[in-house]
Design an enzyme around this catalytic site. Sequence first.
Site: not given
Ligand code: 5GP
Length: 115
Positions: A31-32, A88, A94-95, A101, A103
């Site tokens: 994750d970034i 999420n 919180g998506q 995906h 986590h």
């Molecule tokens: P969500 O909030 O949708 O469950 O999680 C999305 C996740 O994707 C977040 O933890 C966010 O930091 C990660 N993320 C968003 N954009 C990128 C990206 O371009 N590269 C990577 N490696 N992670 C990303």
Amino acid sequence: MNEDCIFCKIVVGEVPSEFVYEDDACVAFNDISPQAPTHILIIPKKHFTSMDEAQEQHKETLGHLLLKAAEIAREKGFAEKGYRTVINTNRDGGQTVFHLHVHLLGGRQFIFPPG
Ligand code: 5GP
Ligand code: ZN
């Protein structure tokens, strides 16, 4: 591939990312913005928006993602101590990225319920 989807771009290499795991059905990468010492995202290669789209036909993919999360956790060495898997879904869940995906978070203690 969904042209507007950042994770689809990661799958095809349009956005560079180092995969910690890859097979025919999924890829995993860091994750970034990590929320734990290890924070890996495991995603299907085929675009799939969220759990809100889940149907009978997705059960193999969904099971595969969770199985790979468990295998990666064991490989990383924190499985016995414990870890968290999170999916999420939509706004209240919180998506923020609408390509499904899992986590995988490990390397620290988590509390429950999450915020
Ligand atoms: P969500 O909030 O949708 O469950 O999680 C999305 C996740 O994707 C977040 O933890 C966010 O930091 C990660 N993320 C968003 N954009 C990128 C990206 O371009 N590269 C990577 N490696 N992670 C990303
Ligand atoms: Zn996508």
